[in-house]
Scaffold this motif. Sequence first.
Motif, PDB file in Angstrom:
ATOM      1  N   GLN A   1      -7.008  -5.169  11.286  1.00 24.27           N
ATOM      2  CA  GLN A   1      -7.241  -6.339  10.440  1.00 24.27           C
ATOM      3  C   GLN A   1      -6.302  -7.468  10.856  1.00 24.27           C
ATOM      4  OE1 GLN A   1      -6.851  -5.119   6.344  1.00 24.27           O
ATOM      5  NE2 GLN A   1      -8.083  -3.272   6.658  1.00 24.27           N
TER       6      GLN A   1
ATOM      7  N   LEU B   1      -2.118   2.643   7.675  1.00 26.14           N
ATOM      8  CA  LEU B   1      -1.485   1.778   8.668  1.00 26.14           C
ATOM      9  C   LEU B   1      -2.395   1.558   9.869  1.00 26.14           C
ATOM     10  CD1 LEU B   1       2.215   3.061   8.720  1.00 26.14           C
ATOM     11  CD2 LEU B   1       1.343   0.947   7.708  1.00 26.14           C
TER      12      LEU B   1
ATOM     13  N   GLU C   1       4.553  -0.498   2.965  1.00 27.57           N
ATOM     14  CA  GLU C   1       3.767   0.605   3.528  1.00 27.57           C
ATOM     15  C   GLU C   1       4.469   1.291   4.683  1.00 27.57           C
ATOM     16  OE1 GLU C   1       1.344  -2.887   3.856  1.00 27.57           O
ATOM     17  OE2 GLU C   1       2.730  -2.575   2.175  1.00 27.57           O
TER      18      GLU C   1
ATOM     19  N   GLY D   1      -4.962  -0.877   9.049  1.00 23.08           N
ATOM     20  CA  GLY D   1      -4.400  -2.215   8.983  1.00 23.08           C
ATOM     21  C   GLY D   1      -4.245  -2.862  10.340  1.00 23.08           C
ATOM     22  N   GLU D   2      -4.047  -2.038  11.367  1.00 22.14           N
ATOM     23  CA  GLU D   2      -3.909  -2.567  12.728  1.00 22.14           C
ATOM     24  C   GLU D   2      -5.192  -3.231  13.222  1.00 22.14           C
ATOM     25  OE1 GLU D   2      -2.751   0.773  15.028  1.00 22.14           O
ATOM     26  OE2 GLU D   2      -0.708   0.862  14.226  1.00 22.14           O
TER      27      GLU D   2
ATOM     28  N   ARG E   1       0.395 -10.938   8.802  1.00 21.93           N
ATOM     29  CA  ARG E   1       1.339 -10.861   7.683  1.00 21.93           C
ATOM     30  C   ARG E   1       2.615 -10.139   8.102  1.00 21.93           C
ATOM     31  NH1 ARG E   1       2.119  -7.271   2.915  1.00 21.93           N
ATOM     32  NH2 ARG E   1       0.692  -5.797   3.907  1.00 21.93           N
ATOM     33  N   ARG E   2       2.460  -9.030   8.817  1.00 16.58           N
ATOM     34  CA  ARG E   2       3.634  -8.273   9.257  1.00 16.58           C
ATOM     35  C   ARG E   2       4.471  -9.091  10.254  1.00 16.58           C
ATOM     36  NH1 ARG E   2       4.094  -2.751   8.721  1.00 16.58           N
ATOM     37  NH2 ARG E   2       2.650  -1.853   7.215  1.00 16.58           N
TER      38      ARG E   2
ATOM     39  N   GLU F   1      -3.682  -8.630   8.308  1.00 16.33           N
ATOM     40  CA  GLU F   1      -2.562  -7.719   8.088  1.00 16.33           C
ATOM     41  C   GLU F   1      -1.571  -7.786   9.240  1.00 16.33           C
ATOM     42  OE1 GLU F   1      -0.094  -4.745   6.480  1.00 16.33           O
ATOM     43  OE2 GLU F   1      -1.573  -6.112   5.621  1.00 16.33           O
TER      44      GLU F   1
ATOM     45  N   GLN G   1       7.300  -4.247   5.559  1.00 17.56           N
ATOM     46  CA  GLN G   1       6.387  -4.109   4.437  1.00 17.56           C
ATOM     47  C   GLN G   1       6.579  -2.749   3.750  1.00 17.56           C
ATOM     48  OE1 GLN G   1       4.337  -6.770   3.383  1.00 17.56           O
ATOM     49  NE2 GLN G   1       5.876  -7.609   4.787  1.00 17.56           N
TER      50      GLN G   1
END
Length: 250
Positions: A156, A150, A180, A153-154, A162-163, A159, A178
């Motif tokens: 990117q 996670l 994850e 992902g922060e 997407r969230r 990502e 999501q």
Amino acid sequence: MYADVLRGLLLWLLAVPVWAGLPIQHWEASGGARVLFVETHALPMVDIRVSFDAGSARDGAAHGLASLTAALLDQGAGERDAQAVAEAFENVGARFSASVSQDATTLSLRSLSEPARLDPAVETFVAVMGRPRLAEEDFLRERDRALLGLKAGEQQPGEVARRAFYKALYGDHPYAFQPEGEADSLQALKVEDVRDFHRRHYVAAGMVIALVGDLSRTQAEQLAERLAAAVPHGEPLPPLPNPPAEPIEG
């Protein structure tokens, strides 16, 4: 859940050219498990996909619980630790994987159809599916791994976007989150949460079995019963609320 999972499995069954045009047989196994079967002897292989009504939409407020549960399945089963489980599959040339979507958790096994290889592969698959150790030390390790994922992902933008998109689209509906999960909810999870989730959701009443490959109908029926018997019968879960028809206003 069944409609979405069955649709996904049907698309999978129809996606590979060697299976195209072959009839899809279906029936119900013990405990209410639904079975889809495509018989083809083009290759000496068997593909198994078992989907449970255990997607991330069933997390409730514990976002990430379904994914963490699935990640722990092959980290130990019965008396075997993660290495022993991996070796059991490798020794017979079988391949195991687990994936989680909003609607389902899907466990997959690919094996040669020769009984000397398929039987032990299914034996390990059944143990992983129905009797995982779900040990405290494995839970802590996999939770830390999920939290690191996670955090990565922060960094990117894709990502993050997407969230934000899913939350804007679905609001408070379970689909807004999501698989994850979220850092705060993952941090709050305990190993007993994972054990409870597995007990409630990995049941035959919420199970769809897809079998493809070098099996007769009789062999497929026996295999489906073996898979269905690996988990409790359980009870169907209540349907999820309908997602909003329009995007949520910001």
